[in-house]
Design a protein around this motif. Structure first.
Motif, PDB file in Angstrom:
ATOM      1  N   ASP A 136       0.852  -1.186   0.000  1.00 28.20           N
ATOM      2  CA  ASP A 136       0.000   0.000   0.000  1.00 28.20           C
ATOM      3  C   ASP A 136       0.891   1.241   0.000  1.00 28.20           C
ATOM      4  OD1 ASP A 136      -1.703   2.124   0.488  1.00 28.20           O
ATOM      5  OD2 ASP A 136      -2.915   1.054   1.969  1.00 28.20           O
ATOM      6  N   LYS A 137       0.855   1.998  -1.101  1.00 26.03           N
ATOM      7  CA  LYS A 137       1.736   3.156  -1.252  1.00 26.03           C
ATOM      8  C   LYS A 137       1.385   4.289  -0.284  1.00 26.03           C
ATOM      9  CE  LYS A 137      -1.062   5.292  -4.899  1.00 26.03           C
ATOM     10  NZ  LYS A 137      -1.120   5.702  -6.307  1.00 26.03           N
ATOM     11  N   ASN A 138       0.204   4.217   0.332  1.00 27.79           N
ATOM     12  CA  ASN A 138      -0.212   5.272   1.256  1.00 27.79           C
ATOM     13  C   ASN A 138       0.288   5.053   2.678  1.00 27.79           C
ATOM     14  OD1 ASN A 138      -1.829   6.649  -0.743  1.00 27.79           O
ATOM     15  ND2 ASN A 138      -3.269   4.949  -0.573  1.00 27.79           N
ATOM     16  N   LEU A 139       0.927   3.920   2.917  1.00 28.42           N
ATOM     17  CA  LEU A 139       1.462   3.642   4.259  1.00 28.42           C
ATOM     18  C   LEU A 139       2.942   3.989   4.302  1.00 28.42           C
ATOM     19  CD1 LEU A 139      -0.204   0.176   5.002  1.00 28.42           C
ATOM     20  CD2 LEU A 139      -0.843   2.387   5.963  1.00 28.42           C
ATOM     21  N   TRP A 140       3.380   4.557   5.429  1.00 23.99           N
ATOM     22  CA  TRP A 140       4.791   4.931   5.602  1.00 23.99           C
ATOM     23  C   TRP A 140       5.444   4.201   6.771  1.00 23.99           C
ATOM     24  CZ3 TRP A 140       7.496   7.999   2.316  1.00 23.99           C
ATOM     25  CH2 TRP A 140       6.761   8.722   1.378  1.00 23.99           C
ATOM     26  N   ASP A 198      -1.887  -5.172   5.055  1.00 24.87           N
ATOM     27  CA  ASP A 198      -1.342  -4.098   4.213  1.00 24.87           C
ATOM     28  C   ASP A 198      -0.047  -3.557   4.814  1.00 24.87           C
ATOM     29  OD1 ASP A 198      -3.312  -4.106   2.209  1.00 24.87           O
ATOM     30  OD2 ASP A 198      -4.687  -3.037   3.528  1.00 24.87           O
ATOM     31  N   PRO A 223       3.709  -1.012   3.981  1.00 22.42           N
ATOM     32  CA  PRO A 223       4.303   0.016   3.110  1.00 22.42           C
ATOM     33  C   PRO A 223       5.195  -0.622   2.047  1.00 22.42           C
ATOM     34  CG  PRO A 223       4.759   0.430   5.446  1.00 22.42           C
ATOM     35  CD  PRO A 223       4.230  -0.959   5.349  1.00 22.42           C
ATOM     36  N   HIS A 265       2.603  -0.993  -5.372  1.00 21.36           N
ATOM     37  CA  HIS A 265       1.268  -0.791  -4.823  1.00 21.36           C
ATOM     38  C   HIS A 265       0.318  -1.872  -5.344  1.00 21.36           C
ATOM     39  CE1 HIS A 265      -2.180   1.314  -3.198  1.00 21.36           C
ATOM     40  NE2 HIS A 265      -2.759   1.294  -4.380  1.00 21.36           N
TER      41      HIS A 265
END
Length: 337
Positions: free
Chosen positions: A53-57, A92, A94, A114
């Motif tokens: 998931d590209k929205n997780l850091w 999910d 990063p 992603h």
């Protein structure tokens, strides 16, 4: 993102679901007293799937949940009805997360895109119903297969920060201060070693609303490649950066030696690190006069083997815009070429 919320290493226990049992049902209805076997197959157990998931850091969402269990497959039933598959569980993570078998230390896979999905433990296969076992000599088998049990595994999720520029330097070289000046990040800043214990990420605003990501990697100490201090824990984050920005303070006793030690630590950890683009920033340069800078320039020409460098001061805001320009050029050189 506060330092406490930056979780980049977690150990988790995962269990996939058991397969459902096959049915040993014999068909019965009015006027068909001996209809034969019609038991359906059991459903497969649920998988545990890791998804990018590209929205997780960060892996913070795993901090308080360490056990994941998928659903069991349902049993087969009459009329050759197959049982429903067990519910899959998605975890999910990063991009840049490495998944390891905790017990063996083996790297299972790495998530870099992603939506990329990898099954970490497969659900058990459902058992076959009795109609599969009907033969000319055995017209009414009264047995069916049991479903296979699911797998269980201890896994380690290890995150490597995905950033365009990685800040490399000894503790207290001024990396956190620079990051706070060029980005909106709010790293902890203090005048003692190892202020930064987790990587800080910041978005650098360049000209015309262009941006790139900079990561303040915790300070390297001599011997880090052998795991001294928190060596390997820190160095793995630099592997994902396309450009390395070496930050060496102007008040260092020997700037050339400090650069060589940093380079050697990276070389011993992973020789491929030296293939990355490098740039050297001499920080805290507001304490130098022009005459001293001129002397240092003569010395640096040979010392840095052609690696570009410049003098900056985060506190006095000297050379900061030029530094961003130079880094932007380096990051986009390949695309333009």
């Amino acid at each position: 993102m506060t330092e406490g919320n930056f979780v980049d290493y977690v150990k988790i226990y995962v269990t996939s679901g058991n397969g459902g049992k096959g049915s040993s049902h014999l068909h019965r209805e009015k006027y068909v007293p001996k209809g034969g076997p019609d038991g359906g197959d059991g459903g497969r157990g649920g998988h545990i799937i890791i998804r990018g998931d590209k929205n997780l850091w960060t892996l913070f969402h795993f901090k308080f949940k360490k056990h994941f269990r998928a659903g069991h497959g349902e049993h087969g039933s009459k009329n050759r009805s197959t049982g429903a598959d067990g519910e899959d569980v998605y975890m999910d993570v990063p991009l840049g997360t490495v998944v390891k078998d905790t017990d063996s230390g083996e790297v299972l896979f790495e998530i870099t895109e992603h939506g990329e999905e990898k099954i970490v433990v497969k659900g058990g296969k459902g058992g076959l119903g009795n109609w599969h076992f009907k033969t000319a000599t055995n017209q009414t088998p009264r047995y069916a297969q049991s479903g296979l049990e699911g797998e269980e595994k201890n896994i380690t999720l290890e995150m490597k920060v995905l950033a365009d520029v990685g800040l490399v330097g000894f503790p207290n070289a001024g990396k956190s201060t620079l990051l706070s000046v060029v980005t909106a990040a709010k790293p902890k800043i203090a005048d003692y070693e190892f202020t930064t214990l987790k990587p800080n990420l910041g978005i650098v605003q360049h000209r015309d609303f262009q941006t790139f990501v900079m990561a303040d990697i915790p300070g390297i100490i001599e011997g880090a490649a052998e795991g001294k201090g928190l060596g390997h824990y820190f160095l793995r984050h630099i592997e994902r950066n396309s450009t390395l920005l070496f930050l060496i303070p102007a008040d260092s006793k020997d700037i050339k030696k400090e650069y060589d030690i940093l380079l050697d630590e990276l070389r011993r950890y992973n020789p491929e690190m030296l293939d990355k683009d490098r740039f050297i920033a001499i920080s805290k340069s507001d304490m130098l006069d022009e005459e001293l800078k001129a002397e240092m320039r003569e010395e640096f020409g040979k010392a840095f083997d052609g690696v570009p460098y410049m003098f900056i001061s985060s506190v006095a805001q000297q050379g900061i815009q030029e530094l961003k320009d130079r880094l932007w050029e380096m990051l986009n050189r390949d695309e333009e070429g």
